[in-house]
Design a protein around this motif. Structure first.
Motif, mmCIF file in Angstrom:
data_model
loop_
_atom_site.group_PDB
_atom_site.id
_atom_site.type_symbol
_atom_site.label_atom_id
_atom_site.label_comp_id
_atom_site.label_asym_id
_atom_site.label_seq_id
_atom_site.Cartn_x
_atom_site.Cartn_y
_atom_site.Cartn_z
ATOM 1 N N LEU A 30 -10.233 -7.417 -2.157
ATOM 2 C CA LEU A 30 -11.490 -8.097 -1.877
ATOM 3 C C LEU A 30 -11.292 -9.541 -1.452
ATOM 4 C CD1 LEU A 30 -13.531 -6.701 -4.879
ATOM 5 C CD2 LEU A 30 -13.511 -5.878 -2.511
ATOM 6 N N ASP B 20 -8.593 4.686 -2.494
ATOM 7 C CA ASP B 20 -7.747 3.671 -1.875
ATOM 8 C C ASP B 20 -8.088 2.296 -2.430
ATOM 9 O OD1 ASP B 20 -6.554 5.557 -0.138
ATOM 10 O OD2 ASP B 20 -8.282 5.401 1.214
ATOM 11 N N GLU C 88 -8.022 -3.265 -10.795
ATOM 12 C CA GLU C 88 -9.472 -3.433 -10.676
ATOM 13 C C GLU C 88 -10.093 -3.764 -12.026
ATOM 14 O OE1 GLU C 88 -13.262 -1.061 -8.790
ATOM 15 O OE2 GLU C 88 -11.602 0.125 -9.585
ATOM 16 N N GLY D 249 -3.691 3.894 -6.429
ATOM 17 C CA GLY D 249 -5.126 3.784 -6.666
ATOM 18 C C GLY D 249 -5.565 4.069 -8.087
ATOM 19 N N GLU E 144 -10.692 -3.423 -5.731
ATOM 20 C CA GLU E 144 -11.658 -2.335 -5.891
ATOM 21 C C GLU E 144 -11.006 -1.058 -5.371
ATOM 22 O OE1 GLU E 144 -15.516 -1.129 -3.426
ATOM 23 O OE2 GLU E 144 -15.778 -2.980 -4.579
ATOM 24 N N VAL E 145 -11.173 0.021 -6.112
ATOM 25 C CA VAL E 145 -10.727 1.325 -5.640
ATOM 26 C C VAL E 145 -11.951 2.009 -5.050
ATOM 27 C CG1 VAL E 145 -9.699 3.526 -6.264
ATOM 28 C CG2 VAL E 145 -8.898 1.432 -7.366
ATOM 29 N N ASN E 146 -11.889 2.353 -3.763
ATOM 30 C CA ASN E 146 -13.052 2.942 -3.098
ATOM 31 C C ASN E 146 -13.200 4.427 -3.438
ATOM 32 O OD1 ASN E 146 -11.258 4.335 -1.411
ATOM 33 N ND2 ASN E 146 -11.530 2.942 0.307
ATOM 34 N N ASP E 147 -14.210 5.047 -2.894
ATOM 35 C CA ASP E 147 -14.517 6.451 -3.195
ATOM 36 C C ASP E 147 -13.402 7.411 -2.782
ATOM 37 O OD1 ASP E 147 -16.942 5.672 -4.248
ATOM 38 O OD2 ASP E 147 -18.065 6.080 -2.400
ATOM 39 N N GLU E 148 -12.569 6.992 -1.837
ATOM 40 C CA GLU E 148 -11.448 7.826 -1.387
ATOM 41 C C GLU E 148 -10.204 7.614 -2.248
ATOM 42 O OE1 GLU E 148 -13.181 5.873 1.037
ATOM 43 O OE2 GLU E 148 -14.463 7.606 1.338
ATOM 44 N N VAL F 99 -8.800 -1.545 -2.261
ATOM 45 C CA VAL F 99 -9.330 -2.514 -1.315
ATOM 46 C C VAL F 99 -9.100 -3.897 -1.915
ATOM 47 C CG1 VAL F 99 -11.401 -3.339 -0.135
ATOM 48 C CG2 VAL F 99 -11.082 -0.882 -0.533
ATOM 49 N N TYR G 175 0.816 -1.223 0.000
ATOM 50 C CA TYR G 175 0.000 0.000 0.000
ATOM 51 C C TYR G 175 0.848 1.270 0.000
ATOM 52 C CZ TYR G 175 -4.076 -2.927 0.655
ATOM 53 O OH TYR G 175 -5.069 -3.859 0.473
#
Length: 63
Positions: free
Chosen positions: A35, A31, A17, A12, A25-29, A33, A7
């Protein structure tokens, strides 16, 4: 086999993904993730492509 994310290198971008959406998965921030960590034989090629496609070399596969 499992996938490992460094990390500190990940920015990101989301290439992983797009290549392996069941794993990353790239989250809304913005970053990444992870899975799921464990890689089955049927998923190996998909993960190898995601690892090779990472421009920051933040991904690797380990036995």
């Amino acid at each position: 086999m499992r996938v490992v994310v460094d990390y500190t290198k990940c920015t990101g971008l989301g290439i992983c993904e797009s290549l392996a959406p069941a794993f990353f998965e790239v989250n809304d921030e913005g970053d990444l993730v992870l899975l799921k960590e464990e890689v089955g034989d049927a998923e190996r090629q998909e993960l190898e492509e995601a690892v090779a496609g990472c421009p920051t070399e933040a991904l690797r596969l380990v036995d």
